[in-house]
Design a protein around this motif. Structure first.
Motif, PDB file in Angstrom:
ATOM      1  N   HIS A  18     -20.624  17.723 -30.099  1.00  9.01           N
ATOM      2  CA  HIS A  18     -21.384  16.571 -29.617  1.00  9.01           C
ATOM      3  C   HIS A  18     -21.143  16.358 -28.119  1.00  9.01           C
ATOM      4  O   HIS A  18     -20.123  16.755 -27.565  1.00  9.01           O
ATOM      5  N   GLU A  19     -22.099  15.690 -27.494  1.00 11.93           N
ATOM      6  CA  GLU A  19     -22.080  15.516 -26.042  1.00 11.93           C
ATOM      7  C   GLU A  19     -20.833  14.789 -25.562  1.00 11.93           C
ATOM      8  O   GLU A  19     -20.260  15.121 -24.511  1.00 11.93           O
ATOM      9  N   LYS A  64     -21.079  23.606 -33.496  1.00  2.00           N
ATOM     10  CA  LYS A  64     -21.743  22.468 -32.858  1.00  2.00           C
ATOM     11  C   LYS A  64     -20.705  21.567 -32.202  1.00  2.00           C
ATOM     12  O   LYS A  64     -19.614  21.375 -32.749  1.00  2.00           O
TER      13      LYS A  64
END
Length: 258
Positions: free
Chosen positions: A180-181, A178
């Motif tokens: 994050h933006e 994952k």
């Protein structure tokens, strides 16, 4: 002296490497050199600088196959053994150069100090032990390396924060599930992205092939190379021919120039 940046894939395999010891899986039995993968690591060279990202248990073999006469430092993505267990093999560089700079998150430094206490000892040092110069990395502080400012990129390996690194036009990420933006914004405009693609089936802490392809599209680098590959992804040549035109499987000892 070469102003181009040269990326050498020292290893492109997952934690057990390929072939896996004792395995009869068809990929492990392959005679194609591209299906033989040491533990994941990359050498980044430009001008007179040589930096390695991660130093796993195959480091000695990788340095014999891709020899360099000096090492300016090692950047660690995280503390897992397949990324750190070769640190004792920096000794030949240490004997020639002195303390070897290492760059890592504070948590990773503490792990290395526990596991390789003799390398970090200040007193009563074993005379044959290497020594390091420690630089702690924070995700929002660029790292001056040579004449570059290297950008750390925080990703998540399941729940474990891991660091990737952007060297100018080149980005290296591994063991990612994952991102994050805000961290993806740090990657925009890169020419080359390297990221993990473990296997076909989903995995709890790594991108599978589908997720890696989606991530590559989101980042939008001109070229993407997959690494940290397990035997369960399949044969190199079969997977490679089914990838988009600007996406490739990396393989051990592949060199690219930027």
């Amino acid at each position: 002296m070469d102003d181009q940046m040269t990326i050498t894939f020292l290893g492109t395999g997952t934690s057990q490497g390929i072939p896996i010891i004792g395995s009869n899986h068809p990929v492990c039995l392959s005679t194609d050199p591209k299906d033989k993968r040491l533990r994941v690591s990359v050498l980044i060279s430009w001008k007179d600088y040589n930096y390695v990202i991660d130093c796993g248990p195959d480091f000695r073999q990788q340095m014999l196959t891709n020899p360099i006469d000096h090492l300016d430092g090692i950047l660690f993505t995280h503390e897992h053994a397949d990324h750190t267990a070769g640190i004792d093999d920096i000794r030949p560089f240490f004997f020639r150069q002195g303390d070897i700079p290492i760059y890592a998150h504070a948590r990773v430094v503490e792990s290395l100090k526990r596991r390789f206490d003799y390398i970090f000892a200040n007193e009563n040092r074993y005379p044959g032990a290497p020594a390091v110069q420690v630089f702690e990395v924070e995700k929002d502080k660029n790292i001056p390396l040579g004449d570059l400012k290297v950008v750390p990129i925080e990703c998540y390996h399941n729940r474990l924060p891991v660091l990737g690194y952007r060297f100018g036009e080149f980005i290296y990420l591994t063991d990612v599930k994952k991102v994050h933006e805000d961290e993806i914004k740090k990657m925009k405009g890169a020419k080359v992205l390297v990221v993990n693609a473990l296997r076909i089936e989903p995995h709890h802490s790594h991108f599978n092939l589908e997720e890696a392809l989606e991530f590559a599209q989101e980042v939008g680098a001109e070229q993407t190379y997959f690494t940290h590959i397990s035997h369960l992804l399949g044969f190199h040549e079969e997977v490679e021919k089914n990838l988009p035109e600007n996406v490739h499987l990396a393989y051990d000892n592949l060199q690219i120039k930027i």
